[in-house]
Enzyme design. Sequence first.
Site, mmCIF file in Angstrom:
data_model
loop_
_atom_site.group_PDB
_atom_site.id
_atom_site.type_symbol
_atom_site.label_atom_id
_atom_site.label_comp_id
_atom_site.label_asym_id
_atom_site.label_seq_id
_atom_site.Cartn_x
_atom_site.Cartn_y
_atom_site.Cartn_z
ATOM 1 C CG ASP A 1 -10.176 10.253 16.670
ATOM 2 O OD1 ASP A 1 -10.633 10.585 15.552
ATOM 3 O OD2 ASP A 1 -9.035 9.769 16.847
ATOM 4 C CD GLU B 1 -16.949 16.935 17.897
ATOM 5 O OE1 GLU B 1 -17.792 17.836 17.884
ATOM 6 O OE2 GLU B 1 -15.958 16.908 17.135
ATOM 7 C CE1 TYR B 2 -17.505 7.312 13.332
ATOM 8 C CE2 TYR B 2 -16.444 6.032 15.069
ATOM 9 C CZ TYR B 2 -17.129 6.083 13.859
ATOM 10 O OH TYR B 2 -17.443 4.925 13.203
ATOM 11 C CE LYS C 1 -2.479 -6.264 -11.572
ATOM 12 N NZ LYS C 1 -1.966 -7.110 -10.513
ATOM 13 C CD GLU D 1 -6.661 -6.419 -5.717
ATOM 14 O OE1 GLU D 1 -7.691 -6.559 -6.405
ATOM 15 O OE2 GLU D 1 -5.679 -7.172 -5.808
ATOM 16 C CE LYS E 1 -9.354 -1.166 -14.642
ATOM 17 N NZ LYS E 1 -10.113 -0.981 -13.401
ATOM 18 C CB CYS F 1 22.736 -30.762 17.275
ATOM 19 S SG CYS F 1 22.284 -31.568 15.734
ATOM 20 C CB CYS G 1 19.659 -31.161 11.305
ATOM 21 S SG CYS G 1 19.940 -31.833 12.959
ATOM 22 C CB CYS H 1 18.588 -30.782 16.293
ATOM 23 S SG CYS H 1 19.239 -29.207 15.723
HETATM 24 S S1 IVH Z 1 -9.624 -4.277 -13.010
HETATM 25 C C1 IVH Z 1 -11.590 -7.677 -15.462
HETATM 26 N N1 IVH Z 1 -8.150 -2.598 -11.681
HETATM 27 O O1 IVH Z 1 -5.370 -7.349 -10.473
HETATM 28 C C2 IVH Z 1 -10.562 -7.290 -14.530
HETATM 29 N N2 IVH Z 1 -7.831 -4.903 -11.240
HETATM 30 O O2 IVH Z 1 -4.137 -9.250 -12.242
HETATM 31 C C3 IVH Z 1 -11.084 -6.367 -13.517
HETATM 32 N N3 IVH Z 1 -6.181 -5.360 -9.491
HETATM 33 O O3 IVH Z 1 -7.975 -9.690 -10.348
HETATM 34 C C4 IVH Z 1 -10.046 -5.897 -12.630
HETATM 35 N N4 IVH Z 1 -5.683 -3.272 -9.052
HETATM 36 O O4 IVH Z 1 -7.591 -8.212 -8.304
HETATM 37 C C5 IVH Z 1 -8.423 -3.890 -11.885
HETATM 38 N N5 IVH Z 1 -6.981 -0.977 -10.551
HETATM 39 C C6 IVH Z 1 -7.245 -2.252 -10.758
HETATM 40 C C7 IVH Z 1 -6.606 -3.277 -10.032
HETATM 41 C C8 IVH Z 1 -6.920 -4.598 -10.315
HETATM 42 C C9 IVH Z 1 -5.453 -4.535 -8.729
HETATM 43 C C10 IVH Z 1 -6.114 -6.820 -9.415
HETATM 44 C C11 IVH Z 1 -7.457 -7.496 -9.486
HETATM 45 C C12 IVH Z 1 -7.356 -8.463 -10.629
HETATM 46 C C13 IVH Z 1 -5.884 -8.623 -10.757
HETATM 47 C C14 IVH Z 1 -5.501 -9.054 -12.157
#
Ligand code: IVH
Length: 671
Positions: free
Chosen positions: A35, A37-38, A118, A176, A296, A414, A429, A434
Amino acid sequence: MQNVNDIEKKIEDLRNQIRYHDYRYYCLDNPEISDFEYDTLFKELQKLEQENPLFITSDSPTQRVSGAVVSSTFEKVKHTTPMLSLENSYSMEDVLAWNQRISKYVDVKNIEYIVEPKIDGLSAELTYINNSFVSGATRGDGEYGEDITENLKTIKNIPLKILSNEKIVLCEIRGEVYINKKDFEFLNEELLDKGQSKFANPRNAAAGSLRQKNPQITAERKLSFYVHSFGQVQGLEDGHKIEKHSEFLDFCSKIGFPIQKNIKVCKNIEEVKSFLMFLQENRDNLPYEIDGAVVKVNDYNLQKIIGYTNKSPRWAIAYKFPARQATTKLLSIELQVGRTGVVTPKATLSPVALSGVVISNATLHNFDEIERLNVNIGDDIVIERAGEVIPKIIKVAKKNSEGYFLPPMHCPSCGSKIVKEEGDVYYNCINPSCPAQFRRSLIHFVSRDAMNIEGFGEVVIDQLLKLNKLHTFADIYKLTFDDFMMLDLFKEKKANNLIQAIAESKTKPLSSLLAALGIRHIGDKSAQILADRFKNIDNLISAKEEDLLSINEIGPILVQSILDFFANEDTLKMIEELKVLGVNMSEPEKDTSFSPLENKTFVLTGELSTMTRKDAENIILSLGGKVTSSVSKKTAYVVVGENPGSKYDKAVKLGITIINEQQFKELINAK
Ligand code: IVH
C-alpha cells in the site's frame, strides 16, 4: 529542469503504473506492491498533475471523485441497445423446462452453457470511447437509464481506461454494481453511528449509494462492479476469438475489468444442475450476497439462433435460490412509534442461526399481517430471509398460544388513543406531542439528508431527551458545551466537534431545512422543488393553495400536507425561534458572480439543440472561461453537438474531456 514533454511522459507513465496496480488489487485480488508503494506513486502523480493542470485528463486515476453535485435529478440517457432483463425460474424443474424450450432451436445435447452467480445489485452500463471511460448509466426501464457517470467513476474496480494497446473505438460494458457483505455491514454500522437509518439489504445499499447526487458520498461507500454482458462494441481489431460468452469474459478480464470468480462452463444440462446446486449450497461462503445464478448458452451464434422475446433473451434464464428459512420461538412483540405516528409491531425471537448470522428480530409488517398469520407471543414460527437483514415471519410452525396478537388501543409511548383510518392498514398515534414521534423526528432532523449534524446520533438524542433538554427542533440550537459534557463518553474534543457540527448545520439551504422538518409526504426531492420555487420560508408559509397547486411536481396530497403543517401555531413559533437562533431560511441563488470556469478553455463542435453556438460561447465567457476554435492539449472541454467535425476526433486522440450538450448544461448549472 525537466521539459514539458518529459513531464507529460512521466505523468502518463505513473498513470499506467497505477492503472496496472489497481487492476492487480481490485480485479485480480493479487497486488504486487505494498500500500505504501502504491500511495507513493499516487502522491507523485497528484503532485505532478497539480503542478501541471493542463495535463489532467478525465481518465487519470486521480480523477475518480468529482466535486460536481447533481442539482435535482439525474439526466435521462437512451441506451444504444436496450438493456433487457432475465426470465426467472424458481426450481430445477423450471430450468429443465427452459432447456426443453430452447431445444426447439438448437440441439441441446451438444451445446455449452455458462453459469454465473447472480448478485442482486444494480445493473449499469459503462461507455468507453477509444479506451477511455466517458459515461455510465443505470439500466432504468431498459430503454432509458439515468446518467450516473460521476458516481460510477468512484468505483475503484471500474477501469477509467481500458488496459490494452489496441484502441477500441466504442465499447459498452454492462454489469452489476454491488456491495460486499463486509462493506455492507460496515456501512450500516456507520450510518447507525451517525444517527441515520440502515439499509435493509445489500441491494438497497448499492442502489442508494450509487444514486447519490453527491459523488463524494458514493466514493465513501465501498461499491464494486463485475461484468456480465455488453451493449455495442465497435472497432475491435480482427484476431480476437470472441465467439462465446466465456471468451468475452476472459477478454474483459485481460483488458482490466472485474469478472466474477465462480463461473463455470458446463458441457451439458446435468453439469449445469450440479453447479447450480453447488452455488446454492455454498452461497454463504461468498463475500457477497447472491440470490441465484444465471444460466446462459455460451456460444454467440447459438444465442442468435435462439433469439429474444420482447423483454429478455431466450438463451438465458435466472435460477432464483429458495429463500433461507429457520424455525424459532416468538418471545415478544414490541410496538414502535414512527416519526409520523404509525405504530408498527416488531418481533423479538429466541436467537437462531440463519445463513451465517444470528437472528433475534423479525418484521411483522402490520397488524393485518399478524391476524393473517394468526400469530401470538409464545408460538413457534418460521422466518425467512430473502436478502434482507431483518427476516420476515412467514408462518406459524406450532401454535402454543390463543388467537393472534391484538393491535393496541393506546400509544405505547404517550398513551393517546390509537386511530385507524378506513381502508388503511396502519394504526396511528395522532398526538402531535407524542414523545416517541418526537424522538423519531429528531433522528430524522439531524440525519445526513436533512440538517446533517454529524455525531448527533440516537445515543446522544436519547440522553438529551432523558435530561429534558429537547422539546422542539429549536432546542438543538440552544445546547451548550456543558450540556454535552454531561453525556456518556463525551470529552472536550467530542463536545466541541458536535457544537461545530450544529453551528455548520445552520447554514444549510432551505431545501435541507424543509426536508428536515418532517412535513408529511415531503421528501428531499419535493423539498428542493419548494425551496427553488419559494426561495425563503416566509414565501412558502404565506403561499396560497393555488400557488402550491400550480407547481407541476407537487400534487394535492402534498399541498394539503404543507398547508396543514404551516397552519399550526406551535410550528410557526418553532420556526421563528430557529430563525432567531440563526438557522438559514433561504435557498441560495446560483452564484454566477465568481468565475468558476476561469482559465478553462472550451472548444465547441457540432450543432447544439437547445442553444446557439453563440449562446454557449457567451455563457462560457460569462463564467470566466475561454473559447477557442481548435483543440490542443490546453483544451479543458470539447462540447460535442450533432454532427461533430474533426475536432471531436482530435479531442479523442488527445484524451481531452468530451462532453455532450446535456453535460455542458450540467457543468454550467453546477457552477
Ligand atoms: S446477464 C440480457 N448475468 O439480473 C440480460 N445478469 O434479472 C443480460 N444480473 O438486469 C444480463 N447477475 O442486472 C446477467 N451474471 C449475470 C447477472 C445478471 C445479475 C442482473 C442484471 C439483470 C438482472 C435480470
